[in-house]
Design an enzyme around this catalytic site. Structure first.
Site, PDB file in Angstrom:
ATOM      1  N   GLU A 134      -4.259   0.783  -7.877  1.00  0.00           N
ATOM      2  CA  GLU A 134      -4.548   1.948  -7.049  1.00  0.00           C
ATOM      3  C   GLU A 134      -3.461   3.007  -7.236  1.00  0.00           C
ATOM      4  O   GLU A 134      -2.413   2.941  -6.587  1.00  0.00           O
ATOM      5  CB  GLU A 134      -4.636   1.517  -5.576  1.00  0.00           C
ATOM      6  N   HIS A 168       0.847  -1.206   0.000  1.00  0.00           N
ATOM      7  CA  HIS A 168       0.000   0.000   0.000  1.00  0.00           C
ATOM      8  C   HIS A 168       0.878   1.251   0.000  1.00  0.00           C
ATOM      9  O   HIS A 168       1.925   1.283   0.638  1.00  0.00           O
ATOM     10  CB  HIS A 168      -0.909  -0.015   1.232  1.00  0.00           C
TER      11      HIS A 168
HETATM   12  P1  PGA Z   1      -9.974   5.415   0.198  1.00  0.00           P
HETATM   13  O1  PGA Z   1      -8.711   4.520   0.555  1.00  0.00           O
HETATM   14  O2  PGA Z   1     -11.033   4.476  -0.313  1.00  0.00           O
HETATM   15  O3  PGA Z   1     -10.336   6.060   1.490  1.00  0.00           O
HETATM   16  O4  PGA Z   1      -9.537   6.381  -0.855  1.00  0.00           O
HETATM   17  C1  PGA Z   1      -8.282   3.592  -0.384  1.00  0.00           C
HETATM   18  C2  PGA Z   1      -7.014   2.932   0.036  1.00  0.00           C
HETATM   19  O5  PGA Z   1      -6.208   3.543   0.753  1.00  0.00           O
HETATM   20  O6  PGA Z   1      -6.779   1.779  -0.346  1.00  0.00           O
END
Ligand code: PGA
Length: 259
Positions: A168, A97
């Protein structure tokens, strides 16, 4: 190939044990039988893993750790190994992440070590793949390919097949809306093609590819029109049992069981 669609909630450093248990009761009430079709993974803080796994009883909801140590055991004060996370009830682990990269110095190399510790402990890695903020659209593919090559080093196709990936981009986390549709489809498609090229069609056909970054039920329907997306990951909205349940419903509608 049919892949089971997936919804994931990453609670980050939020939710007490009591809050987690209350979430679970409400969420289970709301989703009911949809859990047979949509695979839901909750990633609570370590402190809530065990009580939640126990309260769940059956295994209809998957539990994930938010990271694990790159070491398999020993004198690492403050760390939690993959084996300990598995012992507490995790079956999955989020790795790579952006917040762990930024705040705790995670690198692709440490993600790769953790992937192997996770596999040894019987956990399924869920790898977060995405370009960092400031990278131009033209260089994003190169950045994603480099990341995939490093985090998946020495992984066998059969292991990759059972992993999940969340596309992401860093700039899409914690903002008002998800990345634009075309960007999401291009990113997820890139990951799938990269896996096919480097690990073969079997691995690429089985691995789940989700999108994450500012997902809410209001945006879920639109994101789910993209055939490249096997599911959605949620941070803030994943702590709201009604929002997660609504998203699971939308996923089930958009990806109905085949046959
Ligand atoms: P969020 O977080 O949905 O609050 O944007 C996503 C993440 O950090 O994976």
């Amino acid at each position: 190939m049919t892949r089971q669609p997936m919804a994931l909630a990453n609670w980050k450093m939020e939710m007490t044990v009591a809050e987690g248990l209350a979430f679970l009761r409400r969420f289970q009430d709301r989703v009911g039988e949809l859990l047979a079709h949509v695979q839901v993974i909750l990633c609570p803080p370590y402190t809530a893993l065990y009580p939640l796994a126990r309260a769940m009883g059956d295994r209809s909801i998957g539990m994930g750790a938010q990271t694990v140590s790159a070491a398999s055991g020993g004198s690492y004060t403050g760390e939690v190994s993959a084996c300990l996370a598995a012992d507490a009830g995790a079956g999955w682990v989020l790795l790579g992440h952006w917040e762990v990269r930024r705040h705790l110095g995670e690198t692709d190399q440490s993600v790769n070590l953790k992937v192997h510790r996770a596999l040894e402990a019987g956990l399924h890695p869920i790898l977060l793949i995405g370009e960092e903020s400031g990278i131009s659209a033209g260089s994003a593919g190169q950045a994603l390919g480099d990341q995939l090559a490093r985090v998946l080093q020495h992984c066998a196709p059969a292991q990759i097949r059972d992993m999940a990936f969340i596309y992401e981009p860093e700039w899409a986390i914690g903002v008002d809306e998800p990345a634009p549709q075309e960007h999401v489809s291009a990113g997820c498609r890139f990951i799938r093609h990269w896996l096919a090229r480097h690990s073969g069609p079997h691995a690429a056909g089985g691995a789940r590819i989700l999108y994450g970054g500012s997902v809410s039920p209001a945006y879920a329907q639109r994101l789910l029109t993209l055939p490249e997306v096997d599911g959605l990951g949620m941070g803030r909205m994943g702590r709201d049992p009604d929002a997660l349940a609504e998203t699971v419903c939308l996923i089930a509608q958009a990806r109905p069981p085949s046959g």
